[in-house]
Design a protein around this motif. Structure first.
Motif, PDB file in Angstrom:
ATOM      1  N   ARG A 106      62.678 -39.231  25.267  1.00 24.07           N
ATOM      2  CA  ARG A 106      63.275 -37.944  24.890  1.00 24.07           C
ATOM      3  C   ARG A 106      63.730 -37.944  23.437  1.00 24.07           C
ATOM      4  NH1 ARG A 106      67.384 -37.782  29.070  1.00 24.07           N
ATOM      5  NH2 ARG A 106      66.149 -38.849  30.615  1.00 24.07           N
ATOM      6  N   LYS A 107      64.312 -39.049  22.976  1.00 28.11           N
ATOM      7  CA  LYS A 107      64.734 -39.151  21.572  1.00 28.11           C
ATOM      8  C   LYS A 107      63.529 -39.046  20.636  1.00 28.11           C
ATOM      9  CE  LYS A 107      68.969 -41.851  22.031  1.00 28.11           C
ATOM     10  NZ  LYS A 107      69.614 -43.156  21.726  1.00 28.11           N
ATOM     11  N   SER A 116      64.648 -43.090  25.542  1.00 28.28           N
ATOM     12  CA  SER A 116      63.947 -43.342  24.286  1.00 28.28           C
ATOM     13  C   SER A 116      62.788 -42.365  24.098  1.00 28.28           C
ATOM     14  CB  SER A 116      63.457 -44.786  24.194  1.00 28.28           C
ATOM     15  OG  SER A 116      62.434 -45.046  25.130  1.00 28.28           O
ATOM     16  N   GLY A 174      59.728 -33.114  17.366  1.00 28.61           N
ATOM     17  CA  GLY A 174      59.854 -31.658  17.379  1.00 28.61           C
ATOM     18  C   GLY A 174      60.639 -31.128  16.196  1.00 28.61           C
ATOM     19  N   VAL A 175      61.793 -31.723  15.932  1.00 28.69           N
ATOM     20  CA  VAL A 175      62.647 -31.264  14.831  1.00 28.69           C
ATOM     21  C   VAL A 175      61.969 -31.511  13.485  1.00 28.69           C
ATOM     22  CG1 VAL A 175      64.845 -31.701  13.645  1.00 28.69           C
ATOM     23  CG2 VAL A 175      64.795 -31.508  16.130  1.00 28.69           C
ATOM     24  N   SER A 176      61.409 -32.701  13.307  1.00 35.31           N
ATOM     25  CA  SER A 176      60.753 -33.035  12.039  1.00 35.31           C
ATOM     26  C   SER A 176      59.513 -32.183  11.798  1.00 35.31           C
ATOM     27  CB  SER A 176      60.378 -34.516  12.005  1.00 35.31           C
ATOM     28  OG  SER A 176      61.526 -35.325  12.118  1.00 35.31           O
ATOM     29  N   SER A 177      58.737 -31.967  12.843  1.00 37.08           N
ATOM     30  CA  SER A 177      57.534 -31.143  12.717  1.00 37.08           C
ATOM     31  C   SER A 177      57.887 -29.709  12.352  1.00 37.08           C
ATOM     32  CB  SER A 177      56.734 -31.146  14.017  1.00 37.08           C
ATOM     33  OG  SER A 177      56.299 -32.432  14.330  1.00 37.08           O
ATOM     34  N   GLN A 178      58.902 -29.164  12.998  1.00 39.18           N
ATOM     35  CA  GLN A 178      59.317 -27.796  12.699  1.00 39.18           C
ATOM     36  C   GLN A 178      59.748 -27.679  11.244  1.00 39.18           C
ATOM     37  OE1 GLN A 178      62.127 -26.028  15.402  1.00 39.18           O
ATOM     38  NE2 GLN A 178      62.534 -24.312  14.043  1.00 39.18           N
ATOM     39  N   ASN A 204      63.106 -43.308  29.644  1.00 38.55           N
ATOM     40  CA  ASN A 204      63.225 -41.845  29.562  1.00 38.55           C
ATOM     41  C   ASN A 204      64.101 -41.405  28.397  1.00 38.55           C
ATOM     42  OD1 ASN A 204      61.528 -41.104  31.690  1.00 38.55           O
ATOM     43  ND2 ASN A 204      63.103 -41.544  33.191  1.00 38.55           N
ATOM     44  N   LEU A 218      60.575 -37.603  21.254  1.00 39.29           N
ATOM     45  CA  LEU A 218      60.030 -36.247  21.296  1.00 39.29           C
ATOM     46  C   LEU A 218      60.925 -35.263  20.552  1.00 39.29           C
ATOM     47  CD1 LEU A 218      58.691 -36.148  24.949  1.00 39.29           C
ATOM     48  CD2 LEU A 218      57.360 -36.341  22.827  1.00 39.29           C
ATOM     49  N   LYS A 219      62.235 -35.430  20.635  1.00 43.26           N
ATOM     50  CA  LYS A 219      63.152 -34.564  19.894  1.00 43.26           C
ATOM     51  C   LYS A 219      62.961 -34.758  18.393  1.00 43.26           C
ATOM     52  CE  LYS A 219      67.980 -33.284  19.361  1.00 43.26           C
ATOM     53  NZ  LYS A 219      69.366 -33.513  19.818  1.00 43.26           N
ATOM     54  N   MET A 220      62.855 -36.010  17.945  1.00 43.38           N
ATOM     55  CA  MET A 220      62.640 -36.304  16.536  1.00 43.38           C
ATOM     56  C   MET A 220      61.326 -35.688  16.052  1.00 43.38           C
ATOM     57  SD  MET A 220      60.753 -38.571  14.346  1.00 43.38           S
ATOM     58  CE  MET A 220      60.194 -39.751  15.535  1.00 43.38           C
TER      59      MET A 220
END
Length: 72
Positions: free
Chosen positions: A11-12, A9, A18-22, A7, A14-16
């Motif tokens: 979340r990490k 790894s 999300g931030v990179s895509s944005q 969980n 998905l956060k990466m």
């Protein structure tokens, strides 16, 4: 399998994503605005593909990115 490790790894990752895509989308919009390629009022259909070959997973997410609110 260690659920906690999984969980965290996940979340990490998905956060990466999300931030990179944005950041990539913001830069692309800024560049297109600067070049006059878009007016700044558009809505763009967008697709994200998630792939994990070892799990035989390939799935698509569809949505839209709006540069302005829609008229009521």
């Amino acid at each position: 399998m260690n659920d906690e490790v999984f969980n965290i790894s996940l979340r990490k990752f998905l956060k990466m994503v999300g931030v990179s895509s944005q950041r990539e989308i913001e830069q692309a919009v800024a560049r297109a605005l600067q070049e006059g390629a878009i007016a700044g009022t558009e809505t763009f259909p967008a697709t994200m593909t998630l792939e994990i070959p070892q799990l035989n997973l390939r799935t698509h997410f569809h949505g839209e990115i709006r540069l302005e609110d829609r008229e009521p």
